[in-house]
Write a protein that holds these residues in place. Structure first.
Motif, short mmCIF file in Angstrom:
data_model
loop_
_atom_site.label_atom_id
_atom_site.label_comp_id
_atom_site.label_asym_id
_atom_site.label_seq_id
_atom_site.Cartn_x
_atom_site.Cartn_y
_atom_site.Cartn_z
N LEU A 194 0.87 -1.17 0.00
CA LEU A 194 0.00 0.00 0.00
C LEU A 194 0.90 1.22 0.00
O LEU A 194 1.76 1.36 0.88
N VAL A 195 0.75 2.10 -1.00
CA VAL A 195 1.60 3.27 -1.15
C VAL A 195 0.73 4.52 -1.04
O VAL A 195 -0.33 4.60 -1.68
N LEU A 196 1.16 5.46 -0.22
CA LEU A 196 0.37 6.67 0.02
C LEU A 196 1.23 7.92 -0.22
O LEU A 196 2.45 7.88 -0.03
N ASP A 197 0.55 8.99 -0.60
CA ASP A 197 1.16 10.32 -0.73
C ASP A 197 0.30 11.27 0.08
O ASP A 197 -0.88 11.48 -0.24
N ILE A 198 0.88 11.86 1.14
CA ILE A 198 0.12 12.73 2.04
C ILE A 198 0.74 14.12 1.98
O ILE A 198 1.82 14.36 2.56
N PRO A 199 0.10 15.07 1.29
CA PRO A 199 0.63 16.44 1.23
C PRO A 199 0.62 17.11 2.59
O PRO A 199 -0.22 16.79 3.46
N ASP A 200 1.54 18.06 2.78
CA ASP A 200 1.58 18.80 4.04
C ASP A 200 0.39 19.74 4.18
O ASP A 200 -0.13 19.94 5.28
N GLU A 201 -0.02 20.32 3.08
CA GLU A 201 -1.11 21.29 3.10
C GLU A 201 -2.36 20.68 2.48
O GLU A 201 -2.31 20.03 1.44
N ASN A 240 -3.26 0.77 -3.99
CA ASN A 240 -3.27 -0.50 -3.26
C ASN A 240 -2.87 -1.64 -4.18
O ASN A 240 -3.59 -1.98 -5.11
N HIS A 241 -1.72 -2.24 -3.90
CA HIS A 241 -1.24 -3.40 -4.66
C HIS A 241 -1.63 -4.69 -3.93
O HIS A 241 -0.80 -5.42 -3.40
N GLY A 242 -2.94 -4.98 -3.89
CA GLY A 242 -3.41 -6.23 -3.30
C GLY A 242 -3.21 -6.34 -1.80
O GLY A 242 -3.16 -7.45 -1.26
N HIS A 243 -3.09 -5.21 -1.10
CA HIS A 243 -2.81 -5.22 0.33
C HIS A 243 -4.10 -5.00 1.12
O HIS A 243 -5.06 -4.42 0.61
N PRO A 244 -4.17 -5.48 2.38
CA PRO A 244 -5.35 -5.19 3.20
C PRO A 244 -5.60 -3.69 3.29
O PRO A 244 -4.66 -2.91 3.42
N PRO A 245 -6.86 -3.26 3.20
CA PRO A 245 -7.17 -1.83 3.17
C PRO A 245 -6.88 -1.16 4.51
O PRO A 245 -7.06 -1.76 5.57
N PRO A 246 -6.44 0.10 4.49
CA PRO A 246 -6.18 0.81 5.75
C PRO A 246 -7.48 1.20 6.43
O PRO A 246 -8.56 1.19 5.83
N LEU A 247 -7.36 1.56 7.70
CA LEU A 247 -8.50 2.05 8.48
C LEU A 247 -8.27 3.53 8.78
O LEU A 247 -7.15 3.96 9.08
N THR A 305 -6.98 17.15 9.65
CA THR A 305 -6.33 17.36 10.94
C THR A 305 -7.07 16.58 12.03
O THR A 305 -8.29 16.67 12.14
N GLY A 306 -6.32 15.81 12.80
CA GLY A 306 -6.91 14.99 13.84
C GLY A 306 -7.25 13.59 13.41
O GLY A 306 -7.54 12.74 14.25
N ASP A 307 -7.24 13.31 12.11
CA ASP A 307 -7.51 11.94 11.62
C ASP A 307 -6.33 11.02 11.95
O ASP A 307 -5.18 11.46 12.03
N ILE A 308 -6.62 9.75 12.09
CA ILE A 308 -5.61 8.73 12.33
C ILE A 308 -5.75 7.64 11.27
O ILE A 308 -6.85 7.13 11.05
N LEU A 309 -4.66 7.33 10.60
CA LEU A 309 -4.61 6.23 9.65
C LEU A 309 -3.96 5.02 10.30
O LEU A 309 -2.89 5.14 10.92
N LEU A 310 -4.59 3.86 10.14
CA LEU A 310 -4.04 2.62 10.66
C LEU A 310 -3.73 1.70 9.49
O LEU A 310 -4.62 1.22 8.79
N LEU A 311 -2.43 1.48 9.23
CA LEU A 311 -1.96 0.59 8.18
C LEU A 311 -1.45 -0.68 8.84
O LEU A 311 -0.81 -0.63 9.90
N TYR A 312 -1.67 -1.84 8.22
CA TYR A 312 -1.31 -3.10 8.85
C TYR A 312 -1.06 -4.15 7.77
O TYR A 312 -1.42 -3.97 6.60
N THR A 313 -0.45 -5.24 8.16
CA THR A 313 -0.24 -6.37 7.26
C THR A 313 -1.19 -7.50 7.65
O THR A 313 -1.80 -7.49 8.72
N ILE A 323 0.81 3.46 12.43
CA ILE A 323 -0.29 4.37 12.78
C ILE A 323 0.20 5.80 12.58
O ILE A 323 1.25 6.20 13.10
N ILE A 324 -0.58 6.58 11.81
CA ILE A 324 -0.19 7.94 11.43
C ILE A 324 -1.32 8.89 11.78
O ILE A 324 -2.48 8.64 11.45
N GLU A 325 -0.98 9.98 12.42
CA GLU A 325 -1.96 11.01 12.76
C GLU A 325 -1.51 12.34 12.17
O GLU A 325 -0.33 12.70 12.23
N ARG A 326 -2.45 13.08 11.60
CA ARG A 326 -2.15 14.42 11.10
C ARG A 326 -2.42 15.43 12.21
O ARG A 326 -3.56 15.56 12.66
#
Length: 403
Positions: free
Chosen positions: A244-251, A259-266, A304-312, A367-370
């Motif tokens: 799973l490859v993501l691009d998260i801009p600063d602004e 998504n290359h066949g990976h479990p979806p993030p939450l 802002t305040g969102d949390i991404l949960l990536l996992y295998t 786990i990533i939080e903005r």
């Protein structure tokens, strides 16, 4: 915050501490007690054979040198007993002395072999730690506007790295690139394949302006180099990597993912958990015989305040003793998501409790939080649809590609 496995300390190292040295006094006390009791027993009662307990117990508490010393003292005690119970020339006492000497020597030899194996395992762990630092570099706790926490559990107890991978890198533009992936297979045999993906990602994250260009470069690199590092001798089947490859801009809240066949993030937002299913999924990296993918990115709203949960899939396919999959979505919905660190601690403890020990497959969480925003209440799962994604509450593990 980051965790990598659970370290173990050999018993030999424990005896170097004061409590360990105190325990070694137990077999010495046994020699004294057995000797005194035998000397005050009738001549037809022989307690000397029990002296072998002393070196055997010492072997579980100390190294071969101390075990040998206790063995010598046990033999000396047996000789002392023989001198007062018929003399050293009686057949029974001679047999007891010889047997005790042989058994003590055998215990010392086994202790030596165990200590040598412990040293080899210690070196293997040291190599694994070095490989982990070089290959799977721990992400920073903060990068751009993001806060990060991570967990890595290797399936093989004696290693700290396996086939799961993740990395975070800054792009040339004001954005952060993220990858999480899972090599087919597990343990040390899959490290080479993981290194190919991570090397290509770290190089491409700075070079390519768009996420589709980065994803295409990853596919080219993996197709070119994967077979050279794959363990085809022991695993002649197909070799591929879900990612799973993501691009998260600063602004701005608009990001992108492929998504290359990976479990979806939450996605955790306003006490709700959303499963971010891909609308344009592409095959796993390394499936070079399939028709070329368009690598169309899916939009990702990350406020802002969102949390991404990536996992295998080692997380959601972790089984309890009864065979039940770990219900990640249900459990995340029940945990207070105050911060990435707090959420990670809850998931880590709950996952180990669910499987009743260590997971049978490599498992990774990112786990990533903005821009941290506390969530004082527990999130809950809703079925209200969101554009581009679906919110639902499954009773089993989230869908993932079969391995």
């Amino acid at each position: 915050m980051g965790y990598v496995g659970v370290r173990r300390v050999s018993v030999d190292r424990l005896v170097e501490q004061p409590s360990g040295r105190g325990l070694v006094a137990i077999p010495l006390a046994l020699i004294v007690v057995i000797t005194v009791v035998d000397l005050h027993s009738p001549t037809d009662v022989h307690l000397g054979p029990f002296l072998v307990i002393a070196p055997a117990l010492t072997a579980s508490l100390a190294g071969p040198r101390l075990t040998a010393l206790v063995g010598v003292l046990a033999v000396a005690a047996q000789v002392f007993i023989a001198m007062f119970h018929g003399g050293l020339t009686t057949a029974n006492h001679v047999a007891q002395i010889i047997a005790l000497t042989v058994l003590s020597a055998l215990v010392v030899f086994v202790c030596h072999v165990r200590e040598r194996r412990d040293r080899e395992l210690s070196r293997a762990r040291s190599v694994a730690e070095t490989a982990q630092r070089v290959l799977l570099r721990p992400p920073p706790r903060r990068i751009g506007p993001l806060r990060v926490a991570w967990l890595y559990l290797a399936a093989e107890d004696e290693t700290q790295i396996g086939g799961d991978l993740f990395a975070i890198s800054r792009a040339a533009q004001s954005s952060t690139r993220v990858i999480i992936g899972d090599v087919r297979g597990k343990g040390l045999a899959s490290i080479g394949e993981a290194s190919v993906v991570l090397g290509a990602f770290r190089e491409g994250a700075h070079r390519y302006a768009t996420l589709p260009e980065l994803a295409a470069a990853l596919e080219v690199s993996v197709c070119r180099d994967l077979e050279d590092v794959a363990d085809t001798k022991h695993d002649p089947g197909e070799h591929f990597v879900t990612a799973l490859v993501l691009d998260i801009p600063d602004e701005g809240p608009q990001g992108w993912m492929i998504n290359h066949g990976h479990p979806p993030p939450l996605l955790l937002r306003n006490h709700e958990v959303t499963v971010l299913n891909a609308r344009h999924p592409v095959p796993p990296l390394g499936m070079c015989g399939l028709p070329g993918a368009s690598h169309s990115p899916d939009p990702l709203t990350f406020q802002t305040g969102d949390i991404l949960l990536l996992y295998t899939d080692g997380v959601v396919e972790a089984r309890s003793p009864s065979g039940a999959f770990y219900p990640l979505l249900d459990r995340v919905a029940s945990f207070p998501a105050s911060s990435p660190d707090s959420l990670l601690r809850h998931i880590h403890a709950d996952l180990l409790a669910h499987v009743g020990g260590h997971p049978g497959d490599d498992a990774a969480l990112l786990i990533i939080e903005r821009t941290a925003s506390p969530h004082p209440h527990r999130p809950h799962v809703t079925t209200r649809p969101v554009e581009g994604h679906h919110r639902f509450h499954p009773r089993g593990a989230p869908p993932s590609m079969d391995r």
